[in-house]
Write a protein that holds these residues in place. Structure first.
Motif, PDB file in Angstrom:
ATOM      1  N   LEU A 195      67.020  15.419  24.514  1.00 48.60           N
ATOM      2  CA  LEU A 195      68.298  15.606  23.830  1.00 48.60           C
ATOM      3  C   LEU A 195      68.529  17.085  23.549  1.00 48.60           C
ATOM      4  O   LEU A 195      67.569  17.848  23.360  1.00 48.60           O
ATOM      5  N   HIS A 196      69.780  17.474  23.499  1.00 50.11           N
ATOM      6  CA  HIS A 196      70.123  18.877  23.318  1.00 50.11           C
ATOM      7  C   HIS A 196      70.408  19.176  21.846  1.00 50.11           C
ATOM      8  O   HIS A 196      71.237  18.527  21.216  1.00 50.11           O
ATOM      9  N   SER A 197      69.704  20.151  21.324  1.00 51.29           N
ATOM     10  CA  SER A 197      69.945  20.616  19.956  1.00 51.29           C
ATOM     11  C   SER A 197      69.470  22.053  19.869  1.00 51.29           C
ATOM     12  O   SER A 197      68.655  22.511  20.683  1.00 51.29           O
ATOM     13  N   ILE A 198      69.980  22.774  18.898  1.00 46.61           N
ATOM     14  CA  ILE A 198      69.540  24.156  18.715  1.00 46.61           C
ATOM     15  C   ILE A 198      68.062  24.222  18.359  1.00 46.61           C
ATOM     16  O   ILE A 198      67.325  25.064  18.901  1.00 46.61           O
ATOM     17  N   PRO A 199      67.536  23.349  17.470  1.00 50.62           N
ATOM     18  CA  PRO A 199      66.096  23.396  17.186  1.00 50.62           C
ATOM     19  C   PRO A 199      65.230  23.156  18.421  1.00 50.62           C
ATOM     20  O   PRO A 199      64.236  23.861  18.628  1.00 50.62           O
ATOM     21  N   SER A 200      65.579  22.181  19.244  1.00 45.43           N
ATOM     22  CA  SER A 200      64.741  21.885  20.414  1.00 45.43           C
ATOM     23  C   SER A 200      64.828  22.977  21.467  1.00 45.43           C
ATOM     24  O   SER A 200      63.900  23.161  22.262  1.00 45.43           O
ATOM     25  N   ARG A 201      65.926  23.721  21.476  1.00 46.88           N
ATOM     26  CA  ARG A 201      66.095  24.777  22.477  1.00 46.88           C
ATOM     27  C   ARG A 201      65.564  26.128  22.010  1.00 46.88           C
ATOM     28  O   ARG A 201      64.939  26.867  22.777  1.00 46.88           O
ATOM     29  N   PHE A 202      65.774  26.454  20.736  1.00 40.96           N
ATOM     30  CA  PHE A 202      65.442  27.792  20.249  1.00 40.96           C
ATOM     31  C   PHE A 202      64.286  27.824  19.260  1.00 40.96           C
ATOM     32  O   PHE A 202      63.839  28.910  18.875  1.00 40.96           O
ATOM     33  N   GLY A 203      63.795  26.671  18.835  1.00 39.21           N
ATOM     34  CA  GLY A 203      62.667  26.631  17.923  1.00 39.21           C
ATOM     35  C   GLY A 203      63.090  26.676  16.460  1.00 39.21           C
ATOM     36  O   GLY A 203      64.223  27.032  16.131  1.00 39.21           O
ATOM     37  N   ALA A 204      62.154  26.310  15.590  1.00 35.43           N
ATOM     38  CA  ALA A 204      62.450  26.184  14.156  1.00 35.43           C
ATOM     39  C   ALA A 204      62.827  27.515  13.513  1.00 35.43           C
ATOM     40  O   ALA A 204      63.785  27.603  12.744  1.00 35.43           O
ATOM     41  N   LYS A 205      62.076  28.574  13.822  1.00 37.12           N
ATOM     42  CA  LYS A 205      62.323  29.876  13.191  1.00 37.12           C
ATOM     43  C   LYS A 205      63.713  30.404  13.533  1.00 37.12           C
ATOM     44  O   LYS A 205      64.453  30.859  12.646  1.00 37.12           O
ATOM     45  N   ASN A 206      64.072  30.351  14.807  1.00 35.65           N
ATOM     46  CA  ASN A 206      65.391  30.832  15.224  1.00 35.65           C
ATOM     47  C   ASN A 206      66.506  29.936  14.682  1.00 35.65           C
ATOM     48  O   ASN A 206      67.598  30.421  14.351  1.00 35.65           O
ATOM     49  N   THR A 207      66.230  28.642  14.584  1.00 36.45           N
ATOM     50  CA  THR A 207      67.222  27.715  14.036  1.00 36.45           C
ATOM     51  C   THR A 207      67.548  28.067  12.596  1.00 36.45           C
ATOM     52  O   THR A 207      68.718  28.071  12.187  1.00 36.45           O
ATOM     53  N   MET A 208      66.535  28.384  11.813  1.00 33.46           N
ATOM     54  CA  MET A 208      66.756  28.741  10.413  1.00 33.46           C
ATOM     55  C   MET A 208      67.540  30.044  10.296  1.00 33.46           C
ATOM     56  O   MET A 208      68.380  30.194   9.409  1.00 33.46           O
ATOM     57  N   MET A 209      67.292  30.968  11.221  1.00 30.22           N
ATOM     58  CA  MET A 209      68.051  32.217  11.223  1.00 30.22           C
ATOM     59  C   MET A 209      69.519  31.953  11.577  1.00 30.22           C
ATOM     60  O   MET A 209      70.432  32.488  10.937  1.00 30.22           O
ATOM     61  N   ILE A 210      69.752  31.113  12.589  1.00 28.07           N
ATOM     62  CA  ILE A 210      71.120  30.773  12.986  1.00 28.07           C
ATOM     63  C   ILE A 210      71.834  30.064  11.841  1.00 28.07           C
ATOM     64  O   ILE A 210      73.019  30.319  11.569  1.00 28.07           O
ATOM     65  N   SER A 211      71.122  29.186  11.144  1.00 26.92           N
ATOM     66  CA  SER A 211      71.710  28.489   9.999  1.00 26.92           C
ATOM     67  C   SER A 211      72.127  29.480   8.914  1.00 26.92           C
ATOM     68  O   SER A 211      73.200  29.335   8.314  1.00 26.92           O
ATOM     69  N   ARG A 212      71.297  30.472   8.675  1.00 24.37           N
ATOM     70  CA  ARG A 212      71.647  31.498   7.673  1.00 24.37           C
ATOM     71  C   ARG A 212      72.895  32.262   8.090  1.00 24.37           C
ATOM     72  O   ARG A 212      73.765  32.565   7.250  1.00 24.37           O
TER      73      ARG A 212
END
Length: 284
Positions: A195-212
């Motif tokens: 499945l496609h998601s930002i966490p699965s594609r970019f990882g947890a650390k980058n996802t948290m940065m994108i969320s910020r």
């Protein structure tokens, strides 16, 4: 009677009715600002019905389409759409009834609301497909809830002013930002199922940065909304408190991933309520 009560409880669990708290405040924020105060009892009832039928349609459609995916995710395997408590045909009827209900309510609001009703249903229903081919699904969810203020202002003034667009963009980034944090729980399952998601594609650390970044944009667009709508002190306080609450949300998730539910439900639920109350005070 007991069977009916059980079925209603199952549908309540299916669509997570209590999560309506995320969209309802921003519909009424737009209505309050558009009317510069109270917009009338009739529009209040129609606004609630429109919000609930639209959300029930979106959640029911999502659960209907995702029953195969939910069956493979340990976090969702006990949902009513998976464990047999609600059949696919019952979900299909539920989705259809809420879609029809939304269109009927929009008809009684005004002409523009009626003309926009079907396109809105298409947008909020499309979220369920995006995770199957694009990691932008989080933003599509944001757009879906971001339509709430647009619907609110259309109901009152039958126009879409700039301030409403700014408010809606802020809601879009707010929802996408907290959905990114929530989706961290499914990062491994998304990878396993393709499945496609930002966490699965970019990882947890980058996802948290994108969320910020998304939540910084949220605060910026809500500030622009306050400026363009010529709001005053209480509205600026609403933006400041929202910024503080979003910061606290990220603090909770950074400190402990197990607190994602608290960050998602509690903080964001109160944010919408506080924002609404302060906007009401600003327009008294």
């Amino acid at each position: 009677m007991e069977k009916l009560t059980k079925l209603l409880n199952d549908f309540n669990e299916l669509v997570m009715f209590k999560h309506s708290i995320f969209s309802l405040p921003f519909i009424f924020i737009a209505m309050v600002v558009a009317a510069n105060g109270w917009f009338g009892f009739t529009l209040c009832i129609l606004g609630i019905l429109a919000a609930l039928t639209a959300r029930n349609f979106a959640m029911g459609f999502n659960r209907y389409l995702d029953r195969d995916i939910d069956a493979l995710n340990p976090r969702t395997v006990n949902r009513p759409n998976v464990d047999g408590r609600i059949s696919p045909s019952q979900m299909a009827v539920f989705v259809a009834l809420n879609a029809i209900g939304f269109i009927v309510v929009a008809y009684f609001v005004n002409d523009l609301a009626f003309y926009m009703s079907v396109p809105i249903l298409i947008v909020i229903g499309s979220y369920s497909y995006f995770k199957r081919f694009s990691f932008l699904a989080h933003l599509i969810l944001g757009v879906s809830l971001g339509l709430a203020p647009i619907a609110g202002v259309v109901a009152v003034s039958e126009t879409i002013p700039l301030w409403a667009i700014l408010l809606s963009i802020g809601v879009m980034f707010w929802v996408a930002g907290f959905d990114l944090l929530y989706s961290l729980q499914d990062i491994d399952v998304d990878k396993q199922l393709g499945l496609h998601s930002i966490p699965s594609r970019f990882g947890a650390k980058n996802t948290m940065m994108i969320s910020r970044v998304f939540h910084l944009l949220t605060v910026l667009f809500w500030l622009l909304f306050v400026i363009v709508s010529n709001s005053s002190t209480f509205a600026y306080i609403a933006v400041i408190i929202s910024a503080l609450m979003l910061s606290y949300e990220h603090y909770l998730v950074n400190k402990d991933f197990k607190k994602i539910d608290k960050a998602f439900f509690t903080v964001n639920g109160y944010l919408g309520i506080v924002f609404f109350v302060l906007i009401v005070l600003d327009n008294l």
